[in-house]
Design an enzyme around this catalytic site. Structure first.
Site, PDB file in Angstrom:
ATOM      1  N   LYS A   1       0.838  -1.209   0.000  1.00 62.80           N
ATOM      2  CA  LYS A   1       0.000   0.000   0.000  1.00 62.80           C
ATOM      3  C   LYS A   1       0.869   1.254   0.000  1.00 62.80           C
ATOM      4  O   LYS A   1       0.587   2.214  -0.705  1.00 62.80           O
ATOM      5  CB  LYS A   1      -0.859   0.050   1.260  1.00 62.80           C
TER       6      LYS A   1
ATOM      7  N   ASP B   1      -8.253   1.193   4.497  1.00 62.08           N
ATOM      8  CA  ASP B   1      -8.623  -0.180   4.819  1.00 62.08           C
ATOM      9  C   ASP B   1      -9.229  -0.757   3.557  1.00 62.08           C
ATOM     10  O   ASP B   1     -10.067  -0.120   2.906  1.00 62.08           O
ATOM     11  CB  ASP B   1      -9.601  -0.277   5.993  1.00 62.08           C
ATOM     12  N   SER B   2      -8.761  -1.927   3.190  1.00 59.54           N
ATOM     13  CA  SER B   2      -9.158  -2.456   1.896  1.00 59.54           C
ATOM     14  C   SER B   2      -9.249  -3.963   1.948  1.00 59.54           C
ATOM     15  O   SER B   2      -8.824  -4.592   2.916  1.00 59.54           O
ATOM     16  CB  SER B   2      -8.150  -2.005   0.833  1.00 59.54           C
TER      17      SER B   2
ATOM     18  N   PHE C   1       0.773  -6.743  -4.970  1.00 56.96           N
ATOM     19  CA  PHE C   1       0.850  -7.413  -3.669  1.00 56.96           C
ATOM     20  C   PHE C   1      -0.469  -8.135  -3.392  1.00 56.96           C
ATOM     21  O   PHE C   1      -1.417  -8.037  -4.178  1.00 56.96           O
ATOM     22  CB  PHE C   1       1.183  -6.400  -2.560  1.00 56.96           C
TER      23      PHE C   1
ATOM     24  N   HIS D   1      -9.231   0.088  -7.073  1.00 55.61           N
ATOM     25  CA  HIS D   1     -10.046   0.569  -5.949  1.00 55.61           C
ATOM     26  C   HIS D   1      -9.321   1.692  -5.196  1.00 55.61           C
ATOM     27  O   HIS D   1      -9.906   2.710  -4.847  1.00 55.61           O
ATOM     28  CB  HIS D   1     -10.352  -0.605  -5.020  1.00 55.61           C
TER      29      HIS D   1
HETATM   30  P1  IMP Z   1      -5.751  -4.053   5.651  1.00 54.47           P
HETATM   31  O1  IMP Z   1      -6.500  -2.976   4.929  1.00 54.47           O
HETATM   32  O2  IMP Z   1      -4.416  -3.602   6.116  1.00 54.47           O
HETATM   33  O3  IMP Z   1      -6.575  -4.732   6.676  1.00 54.47           O
HETATM   34  O4  IMP Z   1      -5.374  -5.179   4.599  1.00 54.47           O
HETATM   35  C1  IMP Z   1      -5.921  -5.204   3.361  1.00 54.47           C
HETATM   36  C2  IMP Z   1      -5.576  -6.538   2.700  1.00 54.47           C
HETATM   37  O5  IMP Z   1      -6.431  -6.660   1.570  1.00 54.47           O
HETATM   38  C3  IMP Z   1      -4.163  -6.549   2.153  1.00 54.47           C
HETATM   39  O6  IMP Z   1      -3.242  -7.107   3.053  1.00 54.47           O
HETATM   40  C4  IMP Z   1      -4.349  -7.447   0.941  1.00 54.47           C
HETATM   41  O7  IMP Z   1      -4.398  -8.762   1.352  1.00 54.47           O
HETATM   42  C5  IMP Z   1      -5.736  -7.107   0.451  1.00 54.47           C
HETATM   43  N1  IMP Z   1      -5.663  -6.015  -0.531  1.00 54.47           N
HETATM   44  C6  IMP Z   1      -6.071  -4.729  -0.368  1.00 54.47           C
HETATM   45  N2  IMP Z   1      -5.801  -4.001  -1.457  1.00 54.47           N
HETATM   46  C7  IMP Z   1      -5.181  -4.830  -2.300  1.00 54.47           C
HETATM   47  C8  IMP Z   1      -4.642  -4.648  -3.593  1.00 54.47           C
HETATM   48  O8  IMP Z   1      -4.625  -3.543  -4.175  1.00 54.47           O
HETATM   49  N3  IMP Z   1      -4.111  -5.739  -4.158  1.00 54.47           N
HETATM   50  C9  IMP Z   1      -4.091  -6.944  -3.565  1.00 54.47           C
HETATM   51  N4  IMP Z   1      -4.554  -7.186  -2.358  1.00 54.47           N
HETATM   52  C10 IMP Z   1      -5.105  -6.123  -1.722  1.00 54.47           C
END
Ligand code: IMP
Length: 213
Positions: free
Chosen positions: A18, A74-75, A163, A199
């Site tokens: 990220k 957060d994604s 990633f 996104h």
């Molecule tokens: P968090 O938002 O830190 O809880 O984690 C989001 C998780 O969603 C990441 O560790 C990835 O596993 C997945 N994720 C979010 N955005 C992406 C992206 O752009 N590509 C691939 N995986 C994503």
């Protein structure tokens, strides 16, 4: 709109993938950005069940610790056939007992569950990536920007760029996965463009238009 003093804010993330994408997206704007990882800030526990809640937890924790506004993302990846899972638990599905992350295993888990649900047709493999950005001030005042991109889950994984779940996600209208796209292609956006692809870039475009213009 409440200004961001001295064009300075914290990127409230420890996720290298990220942070790399935000560095690219922010590069054209003259803001002084430090990340929570760089500053050695603690990573809060993400106890929310919605992207907005977890984005707020991360942004507010960093803003309170530093006295500066903080931007968090957060994604996650949401598969229709799995009722939107892994969703806010996307990172957890990759987390091993020792705390390290293994996305090959997480992608295999998604694929195994899809097959259990009979997810063999393109329609049954529909998914989306969601990103919610939260900009939070040290007193807790917050604003949100959401971006989503629709696509389908492919197997086997393709590409070694990006990633997380990038190698299994093929956005609609494209024949390559996010894992086969450079950062620039995955964002699909530069300041002034009418559209973005990922996104994160879609959410960031809204943030940039509201806040960085
Ligand atoms: P968090 O938002 O830190 O809880 O984690 C989001 C998780 O969603 C990441 O560790 C990835 O596993 C997945 N994720 C979010 N955005 C992406 C992206 O752009 N590509 C691939 N995986 C994503």
């Amino acid at each position: 709109m409440r200004p961001i003093p001295d064009r300075k804010f914290i990127l409230a993330s420890h996720n290298k993938g990220k942070l790399a994408e935000f560095a690219e997206l922010l590069e054209p704007f003259g803001y002084q950005i430090r990340s929570a990882a760089e500053l050695g800030l603690d990573e809060p526990e993400e106890t929310g069940t919605r992207f907005e809640e977890n984005a707020y937890i991360k942004a507010f924790t960093a803003a309170k610790a530093t006295g500066l506004p903080a931007l968090a993302d957060d994604s996650g990846m949401c598969a229709d056939a799995l009722g939107g899972a892994p969703g806010v638990y996307s990172a957890d599905w990759a987390t091993l007992p020792d705390g390290k992350r293994d996305f090959s295993q997480a992608m295999e888990k998604v694929e195994a569950l899809l097959r259990e649900k009979g997810g063999v047709t393109p329609e049954a493999r529909r998914a989306r990536f969601v990103a919610v950005l939260c900009l939070c001030f040290p007193d807790g005042e917050a604003e949100y920007y959401r971006g989503e991109v629709e696509g389908r889950l492919v197997w086997p994984p393709r590409g070694s760029l990006g990633f997380g779940y990038d190698p299994i996600f093929q956005p609609d209208g494209h024949d390559r996965t996010f894992g086969e796209m450079t950062g620039e292609e995955k964002h699909g956006w530069r300041p002034g463009d009418a559209q973005a692809l990922s996104h994160r870039a879609r959410a960031f475009k809204k943030f940039a238009e509201a806040r960085l213009a």
